[in-house]
Design a protein around this motif. Structure first.
Motif, PDB file in Angstrom:
ATOM      1  N   ASN A  27       0.828  -1.207   0.000  1.00 38.91           N
ATOM      2  CA  ASN A  27       0.000   0.000   0.000  1.00 38.91           C
ATOM      3  C   ASN A  27       0.863   1.258   0.000  1.00 38.91           C
ATOM      4  O   ASN A  27       0.685   2.160   0.819  1.00 38.91           O
ATOM      5  CB  ASN A  27      -0.969   0.012   1.187  1.00 38.91           C
ATOM      6  N   ALA A  28       1.792   1.291  -0.929  1.00 40.04           N
ATOM      7  CA  ALA A  28       2.723   2.416  -1.041  1.00 40.04           C
ATOM      8  C   ALA A  28       1.977   3.696  -1.395  1.00 40.04           C
ATOM      9  O   ALA A  28       0.817   3.675  -1.825  1.00 40.04           O
ATOM     10  CB  ALA A  28       3.766   2.109  -2.108  1.00 40.04           C
ATOM     11  N   ASP A  29       2.683   4.776  -1.220  1.00 44.90           N
ATOM     12  CA  ASP A  29       2.157   6.086  -1.587  1.00 44.90           C
ATOM     13  C   ASP A  29       1.764   6.063  -3.068  1.00 44.90           C
ATOM     14  O   ASP A  29       2.518   5.560  -3.903  1.00 44.90           O
ATOM     15  CB  ASP A  29       3.255   7.125  -1.338  1.00 44.90           C
ATOM     16  N   PRO A  30       0.591   6.578  -3.417  1.00 51.57           N
ATOM     17  CA  PRO A  30       0.177   6.594  -4.824  1.00 51.57           C
ATOM     18  C   PRO A  30       1.194   7.255  -5.751  1.00 51.57           C
ATOM     19  O   PRO A  30       1.326   6.871  -6.905  1.00 51.57           O
ATOM     20  CB  PRO A  30      -1.145   7.363  -4.805  1.00 51.57           C
ATOM     21  N   ALA A  31       1.942   8.215  -5.244  1.00 53.27           N
ATOM     22  CA  ALA A  31       2.954   8.878  -6.078  1.00 53.27           C
ATOM     23  C   ALA A  31       4.036   7.880  -6.502  1.00 53.27           C
ATOM     24  O   ALA A  31       4.526   7.938  -7.631  1.00 53.27           O
ATOM     25  CB  ALA A  31       3.577  10.048  -5.331  1.00 53.27           C
ATOM     26  N   GLU A  32       4.407   6.960  -5.613  1.00 56.39           N
ATOM     27  CA  GLU A  32       5.400   5.942  -5.959  1.00 56.39           C
ATOM     28  C   GLU A  32       4.859   5.017  -7.043  1.00 56.39           C
ATOM     29  O   GLU A  32       5.562   4.677  -7.993  1.00 56.39           O
ATOM     30  CB  GLU A  32       5.776   5.136  -4.717  1.00 56.39           C
ATOM     31  N   ILE A  33       3.596   4.638  -6.894  1.00 59.80           N
ATOM     32  CA  ILE A  33       2.981   3.770  -7.895  1.00 59.80           C
ATOM     33  C   ILE A  33       2.891   4.482  -9.232  1.00 59.80           C
ATOM     34  O   ILE A  33       3.192   3.908 -10.278  1.00 59.80           O
ATOM     35  CB  ILE A  33       1.599   3.282  -7.407  1.00 59.80           C
ATOM     36  N   LEU A  34       2.524   5.747  -9.219  1.00 59.77           N
ATOM     37  CA  LEU A  34       2.437   6.514 -10.462  1.00 59.77           C
ATOM     38  C   LEU A  34       3.796   6.662 -11.132  1.00 59.77           C
ATOM     39  O   LEU A  34       3.896   6.615 -12.360  1.00 59.77           O
ATOM     40  CB  LEU A  34       1.815   7.887 -10.202  1.00 59.77           C
ATOM     41  N   GLU A  35       4.837   6.809 -10.330  1.00 59.52           N
ATOM     42  CA  GLU A  35       6.190   6.901 -10.890  1.00 59.52           C
ATOM     43  C   GLU A  35       6.557   5.600 -11.606  1.00 59.52           C
ATOM     44  O   GLU A  35       7.119   5.613 -12.707  1.00 59.52           O
ATOM     45  CB  GLU A  35       7.186   7.191  -9.772  1.00 59.52           C
ATOM     46  N   LEU A  36       6.225   4.475 -10.995  1.00 61.69           N
ATOM     47  CA  LEU A  36       6.489   3.182 -11.626  1.00 61.69           C
ATOM     48  C   LEU A  36       5.652   3.014 -12.890  1.00 61.69           C
ATOM     49  O   LEU A  36       6.125   2.490 -13.899  1.00 61.69           O
ATOM     50  CB  LEU A  36       6.226   2.047 -10.638  1.00 61.69           C
ATOM     51  N   LEU A  37       4.417   3.481 -12.847  1.00 58.13           N
ATOM     52  CA  LEU A  37       3.561   3.399 -14.040  1.00 58.13           C
ATOM     53  C   LEU A  37       4.101   4.281 -15.161  1.00 58.13           C
ATOM     54  O   LEU A  37       3.976   3.935 -16.342  1.00 58.13           O
ATOM     55  CB  LEU A  37       2.123   3.785 -13.694  1.00 58.13           C
ATOM     56  N   ASP A  38       4.719   5.401 -14.817  1.00 63.86           N
ATOM     57  CA  ASP A  38       5.364   6.242 -15.832  1.00 63.86           C
ATOM     58  C   ASP A  38       6.488   5.474 -16.528  1.00 63.86           C
ATOM     59  O   ASP A  38       6.661   5.574 -17.742  1.00 63.86           O
ATOM     60  CB  ASP A  38       5.922   7.521 -15.211  1.00 63.86           C
ATOM     61  N   GLU A  39       7.234   4.695 -15.739  1.00 58.87           N
ATOM     62  CA  GLU A  39       8.300   3.878 -16.327  1.00 58.87           C
ATOM     63  C   GLU A  39       7.715   2.811 -17.243  1.00 58.87           C
ATOM     64  O   GLU A  39       8.246   2.555 -18.329  1.00 58.87           O
ATOM     65  CB  GLU A  39       9.139   3.233 -15.233  1.00 58.87           C
ATOM     66  N   VAL A  40       6.613   2.208 -16.819  1.00 55.93           N
ATOM     67  CA  VAL A  40       5.945   1.198 -17.646  1.00 55.93           C
ATOM     68  C   VAL A  40       5.468   1.830 -18.948  1.00 55.93           C
ATOM     69  O   VAL A  40       5.632   1.265 -20.031  1.00 55.93           O
ATOM     70  CB  VAL A  40       4.762   0.546 -16.889  1.00 55.93           C
ATOM     71  N   ALA A  57       0.957  -2.869 -21.672  1.00 57.73           N
ATOM     72  CA  ALA A  57      -0.437  -2.491 -21.911  1.00 57.73           C
ATOM     73  C   ALA A  57      -1.346  -3.104 -20.858  1.00 57.73           C
ATOM     74  O   ALA A  57      -2.264  -2.444 -20.352  1.00 57.73           O
ATOM     75  CB  ALA A  57      -0.863  -2.908 -23.311  1.00 57.73           C
ATOM     76  N   ASP A  58      -1.082  -4.358 -20.492  1.00 62.81           N
ATOM     77  CA  ASP A  58      -1.877  -5.017 -19.447  1.00 62.81           C
ATOM     78  C   ASP A  58      -1.743  -4.275 -18.115  1.00 62.81           C
ATOM     79  O   ASP A  58      -2.742  -4.024 -17.438  1.00 62.81           O
ATOM     80  CB  ASP A  58      -1.452  -6.472 -19.266  1.00 62.81           C
ATOM     81  N   LEU A  59      -0.517  -3.927 -17.750  1.00 57.28           N
ATOM     82  CA  LEU A  59      -0.304  -3.214 -16.486  1.00 57.28           C
ATOM     83  C   LEU A  59      -0.974  -1.837 -16.510  1.00 57.28           C
ATOM     84  O   LEU A  59      -1.599  -1.426 -15.532  1.00 57.28           O
ATOM     85  CB  LEU A  59       1.188  -3.042 -16.220  1.00 57.28           C
ATOM     86  N   LEU A  60      -0.849  -1.151 -17.618  1.00 61.42           N
ATOM     87  CA  LEU A  60      -1.446   0.181 -17.716  1.00 61.42           C
ATOM     88  C   LEU A  60      -2.970   0.120 -17.661  1.00 61.42           C
ATOM     89  O   LEU A  60      -3.597   0.958 -17.014  1.00 61.42           O
ATOM     90  CB  LEU A  60      -0.970   0.882 -18.993  1.00 61.42           C
ATOM     91  N   ARG A  61      -3.556  -0.876 -18.317  1.00 60.74           N
ATOM     92  CA  ARG A  61      -5.014  -1.044 -18.241  1.00 60.74           C
ATOM     93  C   ARG A  61      -5.457  -1.335 -16.819  1.00 60.74           C
ATOM     94  O   ARG A  61      -6.455  -0.811 -16.345  1.00 60.74           O
ATOM     95  CB  ARG A  61      -5.481  -2.170 -19.167  1.00 60.74           C
ATOM     96  N   ARG A  62      -4.699  -2.186 -16.136  1.00 62.67           N
ATOM     97  CA  ARG A  62      -5.050  -2.575 -14.769  1.00 62.67           C
ATOM     98  C   ARG A  62      -5.003  -1.379 -13.825  1.00 62.67           C
ATOM     99  O   ARG A  62      -5.732  -1.322 -12.844  1.00 62.67           O
ATOM    100  CB  ARG A  62      -4.095  -3.657 -14.293  1.00 62.67           C
ATOM    101  N   HIS A  63      -4.177  -0.404 -14.129  1.00 58.40           N
ATOM    102  CA  HIS A  63      -4.018   0.764 -13.262  1.00 58.40           C
ATOM    103  C   HIS A  63      -4.631   2.034 -13.852  1.00 58.40           C
ATOM    104  O   HIS A  63      -4.341   3.131 -13.400  1.00 58.40           O
ATOM    105  CB  HIS A  63      -2.530   1.004 -12.985  1.00 58.40           C
ATOM    106  N   GLU A  64      -5.469   1.881 -14.833  1.00 59.48           N
ATOM    107  CA  GLU A  64      -6.044   3.036 -15.524  1.00 59.48           C
ATOM    108  C   GLU A  64      -6.800   3.964 -14.577  1.00 59.48           C
ATOM    109  O   GLU A  64      -6.686   5.180 -14.679  1.00 59.48           O
ATOM    110  CB  GLU A  64      -6.974   2.564 -16.640  1.00 59.48           C
ATOM    111  N   SER A  65      -7.522   3.426 -13.607  1.00 58.24           N
ATOM    112  CA  SER A  65      -8.288   4.274 -12.696  1.00 58.24           C
ATOM    113  C   SER A  65      -7.370   5.122 -11.835  1.00 58.24           C
ATOM    114  O   SER A  65      -7.659   6.282 -11.563  1.00 58.24           O
ATOM    115  CB  SER A  65      -9.218   3.430 -11.812  1.00 58.24           C
ATOM    116  N   LEU A  66      -6.229   4.590 -11.428  1.00 55.90           N
ATOM    117  CA  LEU A  66      -5.273   5.364 -10.644  1.00 55.90           C
ATOM    118  C   LEU A  66      -4.684   6.480 -11.484  1.00 55.90           C
ATOM    119  O   LEU A  66      -4.547   7.610 -11.025  1.00 55.90           O
ATOM    120  CB  LEU A  66      -4.156   4.447 -10.123  1.00 55.90           C
TER     121      LEU A  66
END
Length: 72
Positions: A27-40, A57-66
């Motif tokens: 349950n990391a800070d959303p900013a950390e998750i967003l940073e990783l998603l930027d790398e993806v 694409a699968d990871l990005l779809r899974r996190h689209e709401s975030l």
């Protein structure tokens, strides 16, 4: 691209994906998750590997709401 370069690209992708899963579990800070998603997303745009593009694409779809929530 040499086989070594391709393998390095795959290894780095899986390292980022692993960090993303860890961040989710802890349950990391959303900013950390967003940073990783930027790398993806960067990998998705720049890789020559269809395998990595599909996984990204699968990871990005899974996190689209975030991503959508962060853009607001």
């Amino acid at each position: 691209m040499t086989n070594t370069d391709k393998q390095n690209e795959v290894n780095l992708f899986f390292q980022i994906a692993s960090e993303l899963r860890r961040a989710e579990r802890e349950n990391a800070d959303p900013a950390e998750i967003l940073e990783l998603l930027d790398e993806v997303e960067a990998y998705h745009k720049n890789t020559s590997s269809a395998f990595i593009r599909e996984r990204c694409a699968d990871l990005l779809r899974r996190h689209e709401s975030l991503n959508t929530a962060a853009a607001r």
